[in-house]
Design a protein around this motif. Structure first.
Motif, short mmCIF file in Angstrom:
data_model
loop_
_atom_site.label_atom_id
_atom_site.label_comp_id
_atom_site.label_asym_id
_atom_site.label_seq_id
_atom_site.Cartn_x
_atom_site.Cartn_y
_atom_site.Cartn_z
N PRO A 1 0.83 -1.29 -0.04
CA PRO A 1 -0.10 0.25 -0.10
C PRO A 1 0.99 1.16 -0.01
CG PRO A 1 0.03 -1.19 2.04
CD PRO A 1 0.70 -1.95 1.14
N LYS A 2 2.27 1.36 0.30
CA LYS A 2 2.89 2.45 0.42
C LYS A 2 2.90 3.13 -1.03
CE LYS A 2 7.33 0.23 0.12
NZ LYS A 2 8.78 -0.35 0.87
N TRP A 3 2.79 2.20 -2.11
CA TRP A 3 2.90 2.88 -3.35
C TRP A 3 1.66 3.70 -3.91
CZ3 TRP A 3 7.85 3.28 -3.77
CH2 TRP A 3 8.51 2.58 -3.14
N PHE A 4 0.45 3.45 -3.06
CA PHE A 4 -0.56 4.63 -3.40
C PHE A 4 -0.24 6.00 -3.49
CE2 PHE A 4 -3.35 1.38 -0.82
CZ PHE A 4 -3.50 0.82 -2.05
N THR B 1 -3.95 -5.27 -2.58
CA THR B 1 -3.19 -3.92 -2.54
C THR B 1 -3.08 -3.26 -1.20
OG1 THR B 1 -5.18 -2.66 -3.12
CG2 THR B 1 -3.86 -3.32 -4.91
N GLU B 2 -3.82 -3.83 -0.12
CA GLU B 2 -3.68 -3.42 1.18
C GLU B 2 -4.45 -4.15 2.25
OE1 GLU B 2 -4.01 0.98 2.77
OE2 GLU B 2 -6.05 0.12 3.09
N VAL B 3 -3.91 -4.42 3.28
CA VAL B 3 -4.60 -5.20 4.61
C VAL B 3 -4.77 -3.84 5.71
CG1 VAL B 3 -3.89 -7.15 4.23
CG2 VAL B 3 -2.58 -6.03 5.80
N SER B 4 -5.75 -3.81 6.34
CA SER B 4 -6.04 -2.86 7.40
C SER B 4 -6.48 -3.57 8.53
CB SER B 4 -6.75 -1.74 6.90
OG SER B 4 -6.95 -0.80 7.85
#
Length: 320
Positions: free
Chosen positions: A36-39, A279-282
């Motif tokens: 997700p850092k590439w968002f 693309t992400e886990v939260s």
């Protein structure tokens, strides 16, 4: 106005090298994934700011409520003379803490973006000319060497960002924070809490489609930086609650069979229709799970604050 110090601990090409490594690794695995850092290029950061203002997205408002109401208690409990903020970005939320820490001497923002750090430092020093700012261009998930500033130090990791780390990554991150702390120091940690599935899913799949655009922005980043030919229109945004892992997963689902070329990596990636890329886990937490993970890293939960609705928590931990 006091000058600020800016220290780079990352090589100039570190971001490019990390993107290449993450894309090559993530798109050659099964299932596929991208971190997700590439968002967060300029457009992604703008979209995330829009997300924080959406009715469905409660975490930013809930955390701000706690900071506004509890900052004096946080200050009294820590007596901090240095505030270290990991993943500081624009340092917007930090202002509530800066205003509440009467003994504060130094602020150490840590971020991978030099431009974000410079902009935040300029703004803060215009408002607080006596504040000493020593910014670090660094990856907070790696071992950090902090500048020599007065203690006690309060290390802040806000926004629920710890939930974007997988369990083993969280354990490693908390262990690295523990290694920074000396007696008298503390960690202020923001965590989103477990709640009704419908509330969680709406927060990551808003009706106006802003989160969908944010999710697809990672494809635009790969296209621009690595010459790929992703078409965001070929993917649907998906947000699912995994009750076993206690996390929201954001994914991109291919609408049709696809072949994507990434020339900078000499890589060709195929997607089948319906195939999903994470693309992400939260991750979401309870007080018990936060206490347990802190204990596993050698820290003790000392204070726990939530917003009035019990949606989000700030916890203060000290080294055991």
């Amino acid at each position: 106005m006091s000058p600020y110090e800016l220290t780079r601990t990352l090589p100039e090409d570190a971001t490019d090298a990390a993107l290449r490594a993450d894309v090559l690794h993530g798109l050659t695995q099964s299932p596929k994934s991208l971190p997700p850092k590439w968002f967060y290029d300029a457009r992604g950061s703008e979209l995330f700011e829009e997300i924080t203002a959406l009715d469905e997205y409660y975490p930013t408002r809930a955390e701000r409520e706690i900071l506004l109401g509890r900052a004096p208690e946080i200050a009294a409990a820590t007596g901090a003379r240095t505030l270290v903020e990991l993943g500081s970005g624009s340092s917007e939320k930090t202002r509530h803490l800066l205003d509440a820490l009467p003994l504060l001497h130094s602020y150490v923002p840590v971020d991978v973006s030099g431009s974000a750090l410079t902009g935040a430092a300029d703004t803060l020093l215009a408002e607080r000319p006596d504040l000493h700012v020593h910014a670090l261009i660094a990856d907070f998930t790696k071992e950090l060497v902090l500048p020599d500033t007065p203690g006690p130090r309060l290390v802040a990791f806000l926004g629920g960002t710890i939930g974007n780390l997988l369990p083993d990554e969280r354990a490693g991150f908390l262990a690295s924070v523990r290694a920074m702390l000396v007696p008298g120091d503390a960690l202020l940690l923001g965590t989103d809490l477990v709640k009704d599935e419908s509330v969680l899913v709406r927060a990551y799949d808003d009706a106006s489609g802003v989160t969908a655009a944010f999710n697809k922005n990672v494809l635009a980043v790969v296209d621009r930086e690595l010459g790929a030919d992703f078409d965001p229109a070929d993917f649907d945004h998906v947000a699912l609650w995994d009750s076993g892992q206690r996390w929201i997963e954001m994914r991109l689902r291919a609408r049709r069979d696809l072949t994507v070329k990434i020339p900078e990596l000499d890589l060709v990636v195929t997607f089948e229709a319906g195939e999903e890329m994470r693309t992400e886990v939260s991750a979401k937490f309870t007080q018990a799970t936060v206490r347990s993970e802190l204990a596993g890293a050698g820290m003790e939960l000392a204070h726990w604050w939530t917003d009035e609705a019990g949606r989000f928590a700030l916890s203060l931990a000290t080294a055991v």
